[in-house]
Design an enzyme around this catalytic site. Structure first.
Site, mmCIF file in Angstrom:
data_model
loop_
_atom_site.group_PDB
_atom_site.id
_atom_site.type_symbol
_atom_site.label_atom_id
_atom_site.label_comp_id
_atom_site.label_asym_id
_atom_site.label_seq_id
_atom_site.Cartn_x
_atom_site.Cartn_y
_atom_site.Cartn_z
ATOM 1 N N ASP A 194 0.862 -1.186 0.000
ATOM 2 C CA ASP A 194 0.000 0.000 0.000
ATOM 3 C C ASP A 194 0.891 1.226 0.000
ATOM 4 O O ASP A 194 2.040 1.157 0.411
ATOM 5 C CB ASP A 194 -0.789 0.069 1.312
ATOM 6 C CG ASP A 194 -1.983 -0.832 1.277
ATOM 7 O OD1 ASP A 194 -2.334 -1.281 0.189
ATOM 8 O OD2 ASP A 194 -2.548 -1.080 2.358
ATOM 9 N N ASN B 82 27.088 -37.822 19.945
ATOM 10 C CA ASN B 82 25.770 -37.415 19.469
ATOM 11 C C ASN B 82 25.180 -36.312 20.333
ATOM 12 O O ASN B 82 24.661 -35.319 19.838
ATOM 13 C CB ASN B 82 24.848 -38.624 19.461
ATOM 14 C CG ASN B 82 23.517 -38.297 18.841
ATOM 15 O OD1 ASN B 82 23.474 -37.643 17.816
ATOM 16 N ND2 ASN B 82 22.446 -38.720 19.471
ATOM 17 N N ASP C 232 27.812 -32.989 18.935
ATOM 18 C CA ASP C 232 26.914 -32.535 17.872
ATOM 19 C C ASP C 232 25.925 -31.514 18.397
ATOM 20 O O ASP C 232 25.636 -30.508 17.759
ATOM 21 C CB ASP C 232 26.087 -33.705 17.311
ATOM 22 C CG ASP C 232 26.946 -34.657 16.527
ATOM 23 O OD1 ASP C 232 28.153 -34.410 16.459
ATOM 24 O OD2 ASP C 232 26.398 -35.636 15.995
#
Ligand code: ATP
Length: 860
Positions: free
Chosen positions: A324, A691, A695
């Site tokens: 707009d 893990n 990680d």
């Protein structure tokens, strides 16, 4: 209670209200009695259920079972350790999910609706949750009905009740008592129901039911759909499932090979299962939610409120921003700079011209409690001008002379509004609006050409022109509609105002151009005014086209499709036409963001890829239809959001790249070792540790990585682009293999040179290699030394912490027992660090090659 069958006065009496609404004290009592005006949302999962949910993963259950078997077989340390790790895993998962949920809740609270009510006769704005039975609510076009109401006053009121009755045509409402008692909801025309949408007119209504007592509460069609998964999450979940099968197969193979080589079965089983647990990226979809929710939280800080989470993910793909003009690209600080009244028209009222009388009478500006004027900026400017011209003539006084008896509210399709005033025994009708709308309603013999010419001239200087006209009639037409009222008018004059562009819009538009995003202005304003502003802020340049609503109506779909990519300004368009524009762009495979503030903007907001509503001047209806709300109504905020969206997506990709490469490395290491004649390199506990810690911690910190330097100078990402596009798939493969290679290399070397320490060295090298990797993939293109080690402190902290933890595992005696590790000599440690650094350097070298390739491509 049959509220529709009561007279308005009876409703006021029964609810204990008054024509001035409730008093604050009474409202407090009511609130205590009836509770907040909220629909009960689905019961939230209690924290402990959320925690237990973390164990529902099949692989985790298998791991627990395996741990128990190990315990029975006599290896109690393994059992305890695995259980501790599983528990830690659950705690981390729980905390993350809980945080994401809290962030979403907070966002919903900011997005809650407000309602206008009369308390003690004064209008106040309240969160709609605070409404109580008896409250007198003021509604206007664009509002969501905040509670069940019985109307006591209506002006051209229309309500879209499709959410409740399924009827798609808005119902015309009235304040009249309904004679029949037995009426269906759709036929109770003097009632308004919670969550339906006011599409036209104004009204006053008494609240007769709140919260779960409302009709929508009773039929329990609650706003409690589950947050739908985002496209990315769906793709990840799908990908994860397929990957799981492959990993399970590899683990099975590993188990088989182990058995054939005469390894101990229980040990082999534990290793295979640990590997499966570590390598299957079951947490990825959840982590994506966290990244998106955190992104949404950050976006609020730059004034962009996300209503639908997938929007965060797709923001970065925007190729077209349709905005707009008024208030978004301009400041919405209107000021009347010139007027031209028709001298011949006057009404002998004090010493005012007809134009000035019209200015004083035809508007919806109200005086707030503190004496300031509130209302639409266009009207405020006009009223302000009148006040300056006639300081001695209060507005109120003119209104008392000529009291308003009827009105036809402004709508952006007609671009006009009309008020009717009692004038002695007659009626004075005043209309104001866009010049073309007004000239079309003038008496047939009027010379409209000179009016239009003058207005055109003003417009080409960027001036917004409003025309006024009037007539005096003996009786009001029946039915009272704009077709019957807005005709045969006499011209009263023109008023011109300026609305300066927002400074920051200019810069934002430049940024869009660099980022391959096209900006288009869509406005109800005159083409000349619109073009003048569009040129000032850089939207419209030499070869771009301007199209008007009229032309858009006449053009065929094929022709429009052909031109649509060249058009930069649409002027005098009605909100309905915005939908055509969105659709045409989408047919050209564009990803469109569209802004809107009015009721009629809802369809185009919904249809666009990112519908953007205005937080300050937007209607509830447009907000309800949007994906994102601009809390400051500012165009530049959309661009900031796009930038943030690109960054979030980049970071998700980096995260996936990191996790998948690490998992790959673990699989390759364990799978290849026996094939080249080496013993099993790692114990289950090592795999689980890598893990969870190596990680997990640094991976999460990747989410707070800053944007890449070129984030707004590269083209938008394609929405259907794979998460593994742009070489990520190769990266995962080759870096995974490289990590496994150095790990196995050190294993082969250490077995011969370090004797009993070899496994600790293997474990250390694999851990450290991943830390090097995460530091390098922080940027896809920039070398770490250029980016600076300290530009993501969270990640640096996570890497250092992980490094220290790893040292702890190597050197602390109790950890040695648990992890079955041996303290390394300084030499051995340095060798481990040196070897794992190979991975870091290799990934940095990948950037060098990528840059080279890109340069070559650019040259071609
Ligand atoms: P944008 O679409 O960018 O917000 P806009 O405010 O000009 O721009 P609309 O609100 O649809 O768009 O207004 C369209 C036209 O209607 C304006 O150009 C003006 O001529 C006229 N207009 C705007 N506000 C009023 C009003 N309160 N009363 C009468 N006419 C109005």
């Amino acid at each position: 209670m049959n509220w529709h069958h009561l007279e308005a006065t009876e409703v006021i009496e029964v609810t204990g209200s008054s024509p001035d609404g409730l008093s604050n004290e009474k409202a407090q009592l009511q609130l205590a009695e009836y509770g907040p005006n909220e629909l009960l949302v689905k019961k939230k999962k209690p924290a402990w259920v959320l925690f237990l949910h973390q164990f529902k993963d099949f692989m985790i259950l298998v791991l627990i079972a395996a741990a128990i078997i190990a315990g029975i077989a006599g290896d109690l340390t393994d059992t305890i350790i695995i259980m501790v790790i599983v528990l830690l895993n659950a705690v981390v998962g729980f905390v993350q999910e809980y945080r994401a949920e809290k962030a979403m809740e907070a966002l919903k609270k900011i997005a809650a609706f407000q309602a206008q009510v009369l308390r003690n006769g004064k209008p106040v704005t309240l969160p709609s949750a605070e409404l109580v039975p008896g409250d007198l609510v003021l509604l206007e076009a664009g509002n969501v009905v905040p509670a069940d109401l019985r109307f006591i006053e209506t002006f051209s009121l229309k309500i879209d009740e499709s959410a409740l009755t399924g009827e798609s045509v808005p119902a015309e409402k009235t304040e009249q008592r309904m004679k029949e008692v037995d009426l269906s909801l759709g036929d109770r025309l003097n009632m308004g129901f919670k969550s339906t949408l006011v599409t036209n007119g104004r009204a006053k209504g008494i609240v007769i039911a709140t919260g779960m007592q409302t009709e929508i509460g009773l039929i329990a069609r609650m706003l409690q759909e589950d947050e739908a998964a985002t496209p990315l999450q769906k793709r990840m979940a799908d990908f994860g499932r397929k990957l799981s099968y492959i990993i399970l197969f590899i683990c099975l193979l590993l188990f088989g090979i182990g058995l054939l080589r005469g390894e101990e079965p229980l040990n082999m089983l534990l290793i295979s299962i640990s590997l499966a647990v570590a390598a299957i990226p079951e947490a990825l979809p959840a982590l994506i939610t966290i990244a998106l929710a955190m992104g949404a939280k950050r976006l609020v800080k730059v004034n962009a409120l996300i209503r639908k989470l997938p929007a965060v993910e797709t923001l970065g793909s925007v190729t077209y921003i349709c905005s707009d003009k008024t208030g978004t690209l301009t400041q919405n600080k209107m000021k009347v700079v010139q007027v031209h009244g028709d001298e011949q028209q006057s009404m002998q009222l004090e010493n005012m011209s007809m134009l000035e009388i019209a200015m004083a009478l035809n508007h919806d500006v109200k005086e707030a409690e503190d004496g300031t004027m509130v209302g639409d900026p266009t009207e405020l400017a006009l009223v302000d001008y009148f006040i300056q011209q006639h300081p001695a003539q209060p507005l109120q006084q003119v209104l008392e002379h000529l009291p308003r008896v009827a009105e036809l509210p402004f709508d952006s399709d007609r671009k006009c509004m009309t008020t009717v005033h009692r004038f002695q025994q007659q009626f004075l009708v005043i209309s104001k609006g866009a010049v073309e709308s007004i000239t079309a309603s003038l008496q047939a013999n009027t010379d409209t050409t000179s009016i239009l010419n003058e207005a055109d001239q003003w417009s080409s200087d960027g001036i917004r022109v409003i025309a006024y006209a009037f007539k005096i009639v003996d009786v009001l037409p029946e039915p009272f509609t704009y077709e019957s009222v807005e005709t045969d008018l006499i011209f009263a004059g023109l008023a011109g105002m300026i609305d300066p562009p927002r400074e920051e819009a200019k810069l934002a538009i430049q940024e869009c151009k660099a980022a391959g995003i096209h900006v288009v202005m869509i406005t109800g304003d005159h083409p000349a005014t619109a073009s003048a502003i569009a040129k000032q802020i850089g939207i419209l340049t030499k070869n771009d086209l301007v199209m008007t609503g009229k032309e858009l109506k006449a053009i065929s779909t094929e022709d429009f499709d052909e031109q649509v990519e060249k058009i930069r300004v649409y002027a005098r368009v009605s909100p309905e036409q915005k939908l055509n524009i969105v659709k045409a762009l989408q047919r050209k495979n564009h990803f469109v963001s569209m802004t809107g503030d009015g009721v009629n903007d809802a369809p185009s907001l919904k249809a666009s890829n990112i519908g953007v509503a205005m937080g300050i001047n937007g209607t509830d209806v447009s907000k309800e239809a949007s994906h994102m709300i601009l809390l400051d109504d500012n165009f530049a905020t959309i661009v900031k959001a796009v930038k943030e969206g690109r960054r979030i997506y980049d970071n998700i990709r980096k995260f996936v790249k990191y996790i998948m490469t690490c998992n790959g490395a673990e699989i390759w290491t364990l799978f290849l070792a026996p094939l080249i004649g080496l013993p099993i390199p790692l114990l289950p506990i090592h795999i689980l540790w890598i893990n969870l810690v190596t990680d997990g911690l640094p991976g999460l910190a990747l989410a707070s990585e800053k944007e890449e330097a070129d984030i707004m100078s590269r083209p938008p990402r394609k929405t259907n682009e794979s998460l593994f596009a742009d070489g990520i798939g190769y990266h995962i493969l080759w870096v995974g293999l490289l990590m496994a290679g150095v790990t196995l290399g050190i294993q082969a070397w250490a077995i011969n040179h370090s004797g009993s320490h070899w496994q600790t060295m293997v474990f250390t090298v694999l851990s450290l290699a991943q830390l090097g990797h995460v530091l390098s993939i922080r940027s896809d293109r920039q070398y770490l030394y250029k980016q600076g080690l300290f530009s993501n402190l969270q990640l640096l902290g996570a890497v250092l912490l992980t490094f220290v933890l790893q040292l702890g595992v190597i050197y602390l005696p109790f950890a040695n027992k648990i992890f079955k590790t041996q303290p390394l000599s300084l030499n051995e440690l340095l060798i481990c660090i040196g070897v794992s650094a190979i991975v870091f350097h290799a990934v940095e070298f990948e950037k060098f090659i990528k840059q080279r390739l890109k340069k070559k491509e650019n040259k071609r």
